[in-house]
Enzyme design. Structure first.
Site, PDB file in Angstrom:
ATOM      1  CB  ALA A  29      -0.963  -0.003   1.185  1.00  0.00           C
ATOM      2  CG  HIS A  31       2.233   6.095   1.857  1.00  0.00           C
ATOM      3  ND1 HIS A  31       3.410   6.601   2.364  1.00  0.00           N
ATOM      4  CD2 HIS A  31       1.762   5.241   2.815  1.00  0.00           C
ATOM      5  CE1 HIS A  31       3.628   6.112   3.567  1.00  0.00           C
ATOM      6  NE2 HIS A  31       2.648   5.268   3.870  1.00  0.00           N
ATOM      7  CG  HIS A  34       5.861   3.043   1.597  1.00  0.00           C
ATOM      8  ND1 HIS A  34       4.492   3.207   1.600  1.00  0.00           N
ATOM      9  CD2 HIS A  34       6.133   2.309   2.695  1.00  0.00           C
ATOM     10  CE1 HIS A  34       3.970   2.585   2.641  1.00  0.00           C
ATOM     11  NE2 HIS A  34       4.943   2.035   3.333  1.00  0.00           N
ATOM     12  CD  GLN A  58       4.890  -6.013  11.410  1.00  0.00           C
ATOM     13  OE1 GLN A  58       5.905  -6.564  10.990  1.00  0.00           O
ATOM     14  NE2 GLN A  58       4.699  -4.705  11.290  1.00  0.00           N
ATOM     15  CB  VAL A 173       6.689  11.759   3.603  1.00  0.00           C
ATOM     16  CG1 VAL A 173       5.976  12.540   2.508  1.00  0.00           C
ATOM     17  CG2 VAL A 173       8.137  11.482   3.201  1.00  0.00           C
TER      18      VAL A 173
HETATM   19  P1  AMP Z   1       4.843   0.082   6.456  1.00  0.00           P
HETATM   20  O1  AMP Z   1       4.598  -0.308   5.037  1.00  0.00           O
HETATM   21  O2  AMP Z   1       3.791   0.972   7.022  1.00  0.00           O
HETATM   22  O3  AMP Z   1       5.223  -1.069   7.330  1.00  0.00           O
HETATM   23  O4  AMP Z   1       6.116   1.012   6.417  1.00  0.00           O
HETATM   24  C1  AMP Z   1       7.289   0.618   5.735  1.00  0.00           C
HETATM   25  C2  AMP Z   1       8.349   1.649   5.997  1.00  0.00           C
HETATM   26  O5  AMP Z   1       7.899   2.927   5.554  1.00  0.00           O
HETATM   27  C3  AMP Z   1       8.681   1.809   7.493  1.00  0.00           C
HETATM   28  O6  AMP Z   1      10.086   1.960   7.627  1.00  0.00           O
HETATM   29  C4  AMP Z   1       7.934   3.060   7.860  1.00  0.00           C
HETATM   30  O7  AMP Z   1       8.517   3.746   8.941  1.00  0.00           O
HETATM   31  C5  AMP Z   1       8.054   3.866   6.588  1.00  0.00           C
HETATM   32  N1  AMP Z   1       7.013   4.890   6.513  1.00  0.00           N
HETATM   33  C6  AMP Z   1       5.682   4.745   6.693  1.00  0.00           C
HETATM   34  N2  AMP Z   1       5.047   5.933   6.606  1.00  0.00           N
HETATM   35  C7  AMP Z   1       6.017   6.868   6.392  1.00  0.00           C
HETATM   36  C8  AMP Z   1       6.017   8.298   6.239  1.00  0.00           C
HETATM   37  N3  AMP Z   1       4.883   9.006   6.286  1.00  0.00           N
HETATM   38  N4  AMP Z   1       7.205   8.901   6.045  1.00  0.00           N
HETATM   39  C9  AMP Z   1       8.369   8.204   5.999  1.00  0.00           C
HETATM   40  N5  AMP Z   1       8.433   6.862   6.128  1.00  0.00           N
HETATM   41  C10 AMP Z   1       7.274   6.204   6.327  1.00  0.00           C
END
Ligand code: AMP
Length: 276
Positions: A29, A31, A34, A58, A173
């Site tokens: 997903a 954005h 990422h 998790q 971000v």
């Molecule tokens: P997730 O897919 O939510 O598990 O996140 C994957 C990676 O993206 C993790 O290292 C998160 O910390 C990072 N991430 C998620 N949202 C943001 C954001 N808004 N800004 C920067 N990194 C993000």
């Protein structure tokens, strides 16, 4: 060269190049947050591997594992656009054979703040991250500051277990109005999204103060004003390395971290402050 989609270990080994590798672990997903991680990875290694895996380990029994957004085709497009070479998207049964026994224990640090609200979360997260490190063997791995305790715990694991990888943190971000980007934002209705702005507003109010008690109080006031539509889980001002609450005399960096429920959606955010 077109993007290689590796669905299992064998594909992954075949996709490995000769140079340095940077890994960006995600749950898909994808954005702008990422995207910024992938760009950071791109600048640091010859080959960028993005993993897409919604890690069942998790998620707690009452969390959103089954309804977590899955947008694989759009995710591949994002990875292509950002110039990643490989997407590693394993199946859950390949990652976790039914007879598995051994996993990572996140220790006391995994039981506080976010870990207190989500029992087992950090054990599951560290277990999958260590497995991804062992499978992909990256030189560098990039994680977002958005999940500040996750980043701190991964640094701890790498130090405590001598894992040979460099951990790079990337800034959060945000939308122009302050909302931190999250795959979970798509659960929010228009009204809930307005309520959710209280998280980033509270962090800004806290950041405008100088002493821990005032920082906590200023942030709390904003969050209280958004209740009951916003249900606060925790507000904490912690040491970035240990996630223990900072004393009033603290100087240097501190993380102001917040978690709250808006409707059925649980959101987290944080700001890194420097106290003098
Ligand atoms: P997730 O897919 O939510 O598990 O996140 C994957 C990676 O993206 C993790 O290292 C998160 O910390 C990072 N991430 C998620 N949202 C943001 C954001 N808004 N800004 C920067 N990194 C993000």
């Amino acid at each position: 060269m077109d993007l290689i989609v590796a669905r299992n270990r064998t594909d992954l080994i075949k996709a490995r190049g000769a140079g340095t590798v940077a890994l960006v672990p995600t749950m898909g997903a994808l954005h702008e947050g990422h995207r910024s991680l992938i760009r950071t990875a791109r600048a640091r290694a010859d080959q960028v591997v993005v993993s897409i895996f919604v890690n069942p380990l998790q998620f707690g029994p009452n969390e959103d594992f089954s309804r977590y957004p899955r947008t694989f085709d759009a995710d591949l497009e994002v990875c292509r656009e950002e110039g990643a070479e490989v997407v590693f998207a394993p199946a859950a049964q390949d990652m976790y054979p039914p007879d598995r026994q051994v996993s990572v224990h996140s220790g006391e640090m995994g039981r506080i703040v976010e870990g207190a609200s989500r029992p087992g979360h950090f054990d599951g997260m560290l277990t999958v991250v260590l497995k991804l490190f062992n499978l992909v063997r990256p030189d560098v791995a990039v994680f977002g500051q958005k999940d500040a305790q996750q980043l701190a715990m991964i640094r701890r694991m790498v130090a405590d277990l001598d894992v040979p990888v460099e951990i790079v943190g990337a800034p959060t971000v945000r939308e122009p109005d302050g909302l931190a980007l999250s795959s979970r934002n798509r659960y929010l209705s228009a009204g809930e999204r307005q309520v959710a702005l209280a998280l980033s507003r509270a962090l800004r109010a806290g950041a405008a103060e100088r002493e821990p008690a005032k920082i906590r109080a200023a942030a709390r006031e904003v969050l209280d004003a958004a209740a009951p539509a916003l249900e606060l889980d925790y507000l904490a001002l912690v040491d970035p390395a240990t996630f223990g609450e900072v004393p009033e005399s603290h100087t240097g960096e501190a993380v102001l971290a917040v978690a709250a429920r808006v409707g059925a959606t649980r959101l987290i955010d944080n700001a890194v402050l420097t106290l003098h």
